[in-house]
Motif scaffolding. Sequence first.
Motif, PDB file in Angstrom:
ATOM      1  N   THR A  27       5.773   3.611   3.075  1.00  0.00           N
ATOM      2  CA  THR A  27       7.036   3.956   2.417  1.00  0.00           C
ATOM      3  C   THR A  27       8.234   3.235   3.020  1.00  0.00           C
ATOM      4  O   THR A  27       9.093   2.729   2.288  1.00  0.00           O
ATOM      5  CB  THR A  27       7.263   5.479   2.481  1.00  0.00           C
ATOM      6  OG1 THR A  27       6.102   6.134   1.963  1.00  0.00           O
ATOM      7  CG2 THR A  27       8.481   5.884   1.676  1.00  0.00           C
TER       8      THR A  27
ATOM      9  N   ASP B 138      -3.924  -4.206  -9.227  1.00  0.00           N
ATOM     10  CA  ASP B 138      -2.478  -4.234  -8.998  1.00  0.00           C
ATOM     11  C   ASP B 138      -2.019  -5.514  -8.303  1.00  0.00           C
ATOM     12  O   ASP B 138      -0.840  -5.840  -8.317  1.00  0.00           O
ATOM     13  CB  ASP B 138      -2.044  -3.029  -8.158  1.00  0.00           C
ATOM     14  CG  ASP B 138      -2.229  -1.714  -8.898  1.00  0.00           C
ATOM     15  OD1 ASP B 138      -2.134  -1.705 -10.142  1.00  0.00           O
ATOM     16  OD2 ASP B 138      -2.487  -0.701  -8.228  1.00  0.00           O
TER      17      ASP B 138
ATOM     18  N   GLU C 274       0.842  -1.197   0.000  1.00  0.00           N
ATOM     19  CA  GLU C 274       0.000   0.000   0.000  1.00  0.00           C
ATOM     20  C   GLU C 274       0.872   1.241   0.000  1.00  0.00           C
ATOM     21  O   GLU C 274       1.947   1.273   0.615  1.00  0.00           O
ATOM     22  CB  GLU C 274      -0.939   0.004   1.204  1.00  0.00           C
ATOM     23  CG  GLU C 274      -2.191  -0.807   0.952  1.00  0.00           C
ATOM     24  CD  GLU C 274      -3.271  -0.528   1.970  1.00  0.00           C
ATOM     25  OE1 GLU C 274      -3.611   0.654   2.195  1.00  0.00           O
ATOM     26  OE2 GLU C 274      -3.767  -1.509   2.540  1.00  0.00           O
ATOM     27  N   GLN C 275       0.394   2.286  -0.661  1.00  0.00           N
ATOM     28  CA  GLN C 275       1.184   3.493  -0.899  1.00  0.00           C
ATOM     29  C   GLN C 275       1.711   4.163   0.367  1.00  0.00           C
ATOM     30  O   GLN C 275       2.797   4.716   0.363  1.00  0.00           O
ATOM     31  CB  GLN C 275       0.355   4.502  -1.688  1.00  0.00           C
ATOM     32  CG  GLN C 275       0.114   4.061  -3.111  1.00  0.00           C
ATOM     33  CD  GLN C 275      -0.735   5.055  -3.860  1.00  0.00           C
ATOM     34  OE1 GLN C 275      -1.795   5.447  -3.396  1.00  0.00           O
ATOM     35  NE2 GLN C 275      -0.266   5.458  -5.023  1.00  0.00           N
ATOM     36  N   SER C 276       0.995   4.116   1.445  1.00  0.00           N
ATOM     37  CA  SER C 276       1.413   4.834   2.653  1.00  0.00           C
ATOM     38  C   SER C 276       2.542   4.148   3.421  1.00  0.00           C
ATOM     39  O   SER C 276       3.100   4.728   4.343  1.00  0.00           O
ATOM     40  CB  SER C 276       0.211   5.026   3.588  1.00  0.00           C
ATOM     41  OG  SER C 276      -0.288   3.768   3.997  1.00  0.00           O
TER      42      SER C 276
ATOM     43  N   THR D 200      -2.064  -1.875   5.062  1.00  0.00           N
ATOM     44  CA  THR D 200      -2.001  -1.162   6.331  1.00  0.00           C
ATOM     45  C   THR D 200      -2.837  -1.853   7.400  1.00  0.00           C
ATOM     46  O   THR D 200      -2.549  -1.741   8.580  1.00  0.00           O
ATOM     47  CB  THR D 200      -2.502   0.285   6.194  1.00  0.00           C
ATOM     48  OG1 THR D 200      -3.851   0.265   5.729  1.00  0.00           O
ATOM     49  CG2 THR D 200      -1.626   1.089   5.267  1.00  0.00           C
TER      50      THR D 200
ATOM     51  N   LYS E 100       8.280  -0.343   1.840  1.00  0.00           N
ATOM     52  CA  LYS E 100       8.699  -0.424   0.429  1.00  0.00           C
ATOM     53  C   LYS E 100      10.215  -0.349   0.312  1.00  0.00           C
ATOM     54  O   LYS E 100      10.835  -1.158  -0.379  1.00  0.00           O
ATOM     55  CB  LYS E 100       8.088   0.716  -0.384  1.00  0.00           C
ATOM     56  CG  LYS E 100       6.629   0.619  -0.624  1.00  0.00           C
ATOM     57  CD  LYS E 100       6.198   1.806  -1.480  1.00  0.00           C
ATOM     58  CE  LYS E 100       4.822   2.244  -1.105  1.00  0.00           C
ATOM     59  NZ  LYS E 100       4.413   3.464  -1.793  1.00  0.00           N
TER      60      LYS E 100
ATOM     61  N   LYS F 191      -2.555   0.457  -5.851  1.00  0.00           N
ATOM     62  CA  LYS F 191      -3.468   1.588  -6.019  1.00  0.00           C
ATOM     63  C   LYS F 191      -4.893   1.098  -6.239  1.00  0.00           C
ATOM     64  O   LYS F 191      -5.836   1.812  -5.963  1.00  0.00           O
ATOM     65  CB  LYS F 191      -3.023   2.435  -7.197  1.00  0.00           C
ATOM     66  CG  LYS F 191      -1.652   3.033  -7.019  1.00  0.00           C
ATOM     67  CD  LYS F 191      -1.207   3.749  -8.260  1.00  0.00           C
ATOM     68  CE  LYS F 191       0.250   4.164  -8.131  1.00  0.00           C
ATOM     69  NZ  LYS F 191       0.818   4.571  -9.396  1.00  0.00           N
ATOM     70  N   SER F 192      -5.013  -0.106  -6.780  1.00  0.00           N
ATOM     71  CA  SER F 192      -6.328  -0.678  -7.024  1.00  0.00           C
ATOM     72  C   SER F 192      -6.236  -2.193  -6.901  1.00  0.00           C
ATOM     73  O   SER F 192      -5.149  -2.759  -6.809  1.00  0.00           O
ATOM     74  CB  SER F 192      -6.831  -0.304  -8.421  1.00  0.00           C
ATOM     75  OG  SER F 192      -6.074  -0.990  -9.407  1.00  0.00           O
TER      76      SER F 192
ATOM     77  N   CYS G 250       1.229  -9.491  -0.719  1.00  0.00           N
ATOM     78  CA  CYS G 250       0.816  -8.095  -0.565  1.00  0.00           C
ATOM     79  C   CYS G 250       0.919  -7.682   0.895  1.00  0.00           C
ATOM     80  O   CYS G 250       0.666  -8.481   1.793  1.00  0.00           O
ATOM     81  CB  CYS G 250      -0.626  -7.890  -1.033  1.00  0.00           C
ATOM     82  SG  CYS G 250      -0.811  -8.020  -2.808  1.00  0.00           S
TER      83      CYS G 250
ATOM     84  N   ASP H 165       3.292  -0.388  -6.099  1.00  0.00           N
ATOM     85  CA  ASP H 165       2.275   0.297  -5.305  1.00  0.00           C
ATOM     86  C   ASP H 165       0.923  -0.338  -5.550  1.00  0.00           C
ATOM     87  O   ASP H 165       0.545  -0.600  -6.694  1.00  0.00           O
ATOM     88  CB  ASP H 165       2.182   1.779  -5.691  1.00  0.00           C
ATOM     89  CG  ASP H 165       3.316   2.612  -5.135  1.00  0.00           C
ATOM     90  OD1 ASP H 165       3.836   2.248  -4.068  1.00  0.00           O
ATOM     91  OD2 ASP H 165       3.666   3.627  -5.761  1.00  0.00           O
TER      92      ASP H 165
END
Length: 80
Positions: A11, A32, A7-9, A42, A14, A28-29, A39, A26
């Motif tokens: 960081t 992805d 998930e993008q948040s 959060t 990642k 995003k949907s 995966c 990332d």
Amino acid sequence: MARIGVEQSLTDVKEALMEMGHEVIDLKSEADTAHCDCCVITGLDQDVMGMSNTSIAGPVISAEGQDAQAICQMVNDKLS
């Protein structure tokens, strides 16, 4: 190495996974997740409606309450 959707948040997660040599994308949907080995989410919106539909055959790891190192260890454990 593995392809990990994150998930993008997340960081710090990642960056840690990339340092370990994993390919990180990332999330995003839902689309992805199609080609991910694992995966990391959060956990904040996990199973909100009591539904457990997933679009990934691999493991999904909740980052809730975990630091980046612990999550990386969980990813490696799930993929080994």
